[in-house]
Every structure is written in structure tokens, then in C-alpha cells.
Design a protein around this motif. Structure first.
Motif, PDB file in Angstrom:
ATOM      1  N   ALA A 186     -17.998  -8.586  17.341  1.00 22.53           N
ATOM      2  CA  ALA A 186     -19.134  -8.459  16.434  1.00 22.53           C
ATOM      3  C   ALA A 186     -19.285  -7.004  15.970  1.00 22.53           C
ATOM      4  O   ALA A 186     -19.588  -6.741  14.804  1.00 22.53           O
ATOM      5  N   PHE A 187     -19.052  -6.046  16.864  1.00 17.93           N
ATOM      6  CA  PHE A 187     -19.164  -4.635  16.497  1.00 17.93           C
ATOM      7  C   PHE A 187     -18.081  -4.249  15.494  1.00 17.93           C
ATOM      8  O   PHE A 187     -18.347  -3.511  14.547  1.00 17.93           O
ATOM      9  N   GLN A 188     -16.867  -4.743  15.668  1.00 21.17           N
ATOM     10  CA  GLN A 188     -15.794  -4.441  14.721  1.00 21.17           C
ATOM     11  C   GLN A 188     -16.114  -4.999  13.342  1.00 21.17           C
ATOM     12  O   GLN A 188     -15.878  -4.333  12.330  1.00 21.17           O
ATOM     13  N   ASN A 189     -16.659  -6.208  13.285  1.00 20.54           N
ATOM     14  CA  ASN A 189     -17.050  -6.783  12.003  1.00 20.54           C
ATOM     15  C   ASN A 189     -18.171  -5.966  11.360  1.00 20.54           C
ATOM     16  O   ASN A 189     -18.164  -5.722  10.153  1.00 20.54           O
ATOM     17  N   PHE A 190     -19.129  -5.527  12.169  1.00 17.18           N
ATOM     18  CA  PHE A 190     -20.218  -4.684  11.677  1.00 17.18           C
ATOM     19  C   PHE A 190     -19.672  -3.380  11.114  1.00 17.18           C
ATOM     20  O   PHE A 190     -20.109  -2.918  10.061  1.00 17.18           O
ATOM     21  N   MET A 191     -18.703  -2.792  11.812  1.00 17.69           N
ATOM     22  CA  MET A 191     -18.090  -1.538  11.363  1.00 17.69           C
ATOM     23  C   MET A 191     -17.417  -1.725  10.004  1.00 17.69           C
ATOM     24  O   MET A 191     -17.571  -0.900   9.109  1.00 17.69           O
ATOM     25  N   LYS A 192     -16.663  -2.802   9.836  1.00 12.33           N
ATOM     26  CA  LYS A 192     -15.976  -3.064   8.574  1.00 12.33           C
ATOM     27  C   LYS A 192     -16.954  -3.198   7.421  1.00 12.33           C
ATOM     28  O   LYS A 192     -16.703  -2.703   6.326  1.00 12.33           O
ATOM     29  N   GLN A 193     -18.071  -3.853   7.675  1.00  9.46           N
ATOM     30  CA  GLN A 193     -19.039  -4.098   6.624  1.00  9.46           C
ATOM     31  C   GLN A 193     -19.845  -2.861   6.260  1.00  9.46           C
ATOM     32  O   GLN A 193     -20.287  -2.732   5.118  1.00  9.46           O
ATOM     33  N   ASN A 194     -20.064  -1.941   7.192  1.00 12.26           N
ATOM     34  CA  ASN A 194     -21.005  -0.840   6.973  1.00 12.26           C
ATOM     35  C   ASN A 194     -20.398   0.556   6.923  1.00 12.26           C
ATOM     36  O   ASN A 194     -21.087   1.495   6.530  1.00 12.26           O
ATOM     37  N   MET A 195     -19.136   0.714   7.289  1.00 15.65           N
ATOM     38  CA  MET A 195     -18.526   2.048   7.354  1.00 15.65           C
ATOM     39  C   MET A 195     -18.524   2.752   5.997  1.00 15.65           C
ATOM     40  O   MET A 195     -18.922   3.912   5.883  1.00 15.65           O
ATOM     41  N   ALA A 196     -18.107   2.075   4.953  1.00 15.40           N
ATOM     42  CA  ALA A 196     -18.010   2.706   3.628  1.00 15.40           C
ATOM     43  C   ALA A 196     -19.376   3.152   3.130  1.00 15.40           C
ATOM     44  O   ALA A 196     -19.515   4.247   2.573  1.00 15.40           O
ATOM     45  N   GLY A 197     -20.392   2.323   3.333  1.00 16.04           N
ATOM     46  CA  GLY A 197     -21.741   2.676   2.886  1.00 16.04           C
ATOM     47  C   GLY A 197     -22.282   3.901   3.595  1.00 16.04           C
ATOM     48  O   GLY A 197     -22.905   4.770   2.964  1.00 16.04           O
ATOM     49  N   ILE A 198     -22.061   3.993   4.885  1.00 15.46           N
ATOM     50  CA  ILE A 198     -22.541   5.155   5.652  1.00 15.46           C
ATOM     51  C   ILE A 198     -21.800   6.417   5.214  1.00 15.46           C
ATOM     52  O   ILE A 198     -22.394   7.483   5.075  1.00 15.46           O
ATOM     53  N   LYS A 199     -20.505   6.300   4.956  1.00 15.38           N
ATOM     54  CA  LYS A 199     -19.734   7.468   4.514  1.00 15.38           C
ATOM     55  C   LYS A 199     -20.188   7.941   3.139  1.00 15.38           C
ATOM     56  O   LYS A 199     -20.209   9.138   2.868  1.00 15.38           O
ATOM     57  N   LYS A 200     -20.564   7.004   2.250  1.00 13.45           N
ATOM     58  CA  LYS A 200     -21.063   7.392   0.927  1.00 13.45           C
ATOM     59  C   LYS A 200     -22.406   8.095   1.022  1.00 13.45           C
ATOM     60  O   LYS A 200     -22.673   9.053   0.307  1.00 13.45           O
ATOM     61  N   LYS A 201     -23.270   7.606   1.922  1.00 10.79           N
ATOM     62  CA  LYS A 201     -24.588   8.222   2.097  1.00 10.79           C
ATOM     63  C   LYS A 201     -24.490   9.585   2.767  1.00 10.79           C
ATOM     64  O   LYS A 201     -25.343  10.439   2.551  1.00 10.79           O
ATOM     65  N   ASN A 202     -23.477   9.789   3.603  1.00  6.35           N
ATOM     66  CA  ASN A 202     -23.306  11.037   4.365  1.00  6.35           C
ATOM     67  C   ASN A 202     -21.889  11.573   4.162  1.00  6.35           C
ATOM     68  O   ASN A 202     -21.072  11.541   5.077  1.00  6.35           O
ATOM     69  N   PRO A 203     -21.571  12.116   2.968  1.00  6.91           N
ATOM     70  CA  PRO A 203     -20.190  12.529   2.706  1.00  6.91           C
ATOM     71  C   PRO A 203     -19.715  13.715   3.554  1.00  6.91           C
ATOM     72  O   PRO A 203     -18.526  13.853   3.799  1.00  6.91           O
ATOM     73  N   ALA A 204     -20.639  14.542   4.023  1.00  3.83           N
ATOM     74  CA  ALA A 204     -20.244  15.715   4.802  1.00  3.83           C
ATOM     75  C   ALA A 204     -20.218  15.437   6.305  1.00  3.83           C
ATOM     76  O   ALA A 204     -19.860  16.315   7.094  1.00  3.83           O
ATOM     77  N   ALA A 205     -20.565  14.234   6.704  1.00  5.25           N
ATOM     78  CA  ALA A 205     -20.635  13.903   8.128  1.00  5.25           C
ATOM     79  C   ALA A 205     -19.235  13.782   8.725  1.00  5.25           C
ATOM     80  O   ALA A 205     -18.310  13.311   8.076  1.00  5.25           O
ATOM     81  N   THR A 206     -19.117  14.199   9.967  1.00  2.00           N
ATOM     82  CA  THR A 206     -17.852  14.059  10.683  1.00  2.00           C
ATOM     83  C   THR A 206     -17.711  12.599  11.137  1.00  2.00           C
ATOM     84  O   THR A 206     -18.670  11.827  11.084  1.00  2.00           O
ATOM     85  N   HIS A 207     -16.522  12.269  11.599  1.00  2.00           N
ATOM     86  CA  HIS A 207     -16.280  10.904  12.078  1.00  2.00           C
ATOM     87  C   HIS A 207     -17.190  10.575  13.257  1.00  2.00           C
ATOM     88  O   HIS A 207     -17.737   9.468  13.339  1.00  2.00           O
ATOM     89  N   ALA A 208     -17.392  11.539  14.130  1.00  2.79           N
ATOM     90  CA  ALA A 208     -18.249  11.322  15.296  1.00  2.79           C
ATOM     91  C   ALA A 208     -19.686  11.042  14.867  1.00  2.79           C
ATOM     92  O   ALA A 208     -20.357  10.163  15.429  1.00  2.79           O
ATOM     93  N   GLN A 209     -20.162  11.765  13.849  1.00  2.00           N
ATOM     94  CA  GLN A 209     -21.520  11.549  13.368  1.00  2.00           C
ATOM     95  C   GLN A 209     -21.660  10.175  12.714  1.00  2.00           C
ATOM     96  O   GLN A 209     -22.665   9.483  12.914  1.00  2.00           O
ATOM     97  N   VAL A 210     -20.661   9.775  11.937  1.00  2.18           N
ATOM     98  CA  VAL A 210     -20.680   8.455  11.296  1.00  2.18           C
ATOM     99  C   VAL A 210     -20.684   7.371  12.358  1.00  2.18           C
ATOM    100  O   VAL A 210     -21.439   6.392  12.261  1.00  2.18           O
TER     101      VAL A 210
END
Length: 79
Positions: free
Chosen positions: A37-61
Motif C-alpha cells: 500500500a505504501f509503494q502504491n501511495f508513493m507512485k501516486q503522490n511522489m511527482a506532486g510532492i516534488k512539484k510543490k517542493n522543487p528544492a527539497a532533497t530526496h530525504a525531505q520528500v
């Protein structure tokens, strides 16, 4: 071991990968697991979080995503 550049120490023959073997010498048959379930959640939400926080590191995302997942999981358990 790089099979392209390394050779057998005895016969100097080219090495080839036979696959993973069990202790008895038989091949290991790998099975593909269903995504969690977490992997599916990651796939669905990763791009949106990266767009909202373009300067964030991978750890922060990952921290943001894990907090959102935890919150969504708690929302689902309470009726």
C-alpha cells in the motif's frame, strides 16, 4: 565479478551467469511480489510532492510522503 572482463582461473574460459542457486545446486525461482500500500501511495503522490517542493532533497520528500501516508492511514481507520 564482471563476467565480461574476468576469466576462469583454471581453464581461462569465459565466465557466464547461471542464475542464483540454492545450497543443493538447484535454481532459485524468483516470484514477483505485489506492491505494498505504501509503494502504491508513493507512485501516486511522489511527482506532486516534488512539484510543490522543487528544492527539497530526496530525504525531505520521503519524510513528507511518509507523514502524509501516516495521516491518510489514520483517517481510514477512524470512521
Amino acid at each position: 565479478i564482471n563476467i565480461e572482463t574476468h576469466r576462469c582461473g583454471v581453464c581461462k574460459g569465459k565466465l557466464c551467469f547461471l542464475g542464483r542457486l540454492k545450497a543443493d545446486g538447484s535454481l532459485v525461482v524468483s516470484t514477483k511480489r505485489a506492491p505494498t500500500a505504501f509503494q502504491n501511495f508513493m507512485k501516486q503522490n511522489m511527482a506532486g510532492i516534488k512539484k510543490k517542493n522543487p528544492a527539497a532533497t530526496h530525504a525531505q520528500v520521503m519524510k513528507i510522503l511518509s507523514e502524509k501516508y501516516k495521516a491518510s492511514k489514520q483517517d481510514n481507520t477512524t470512521c
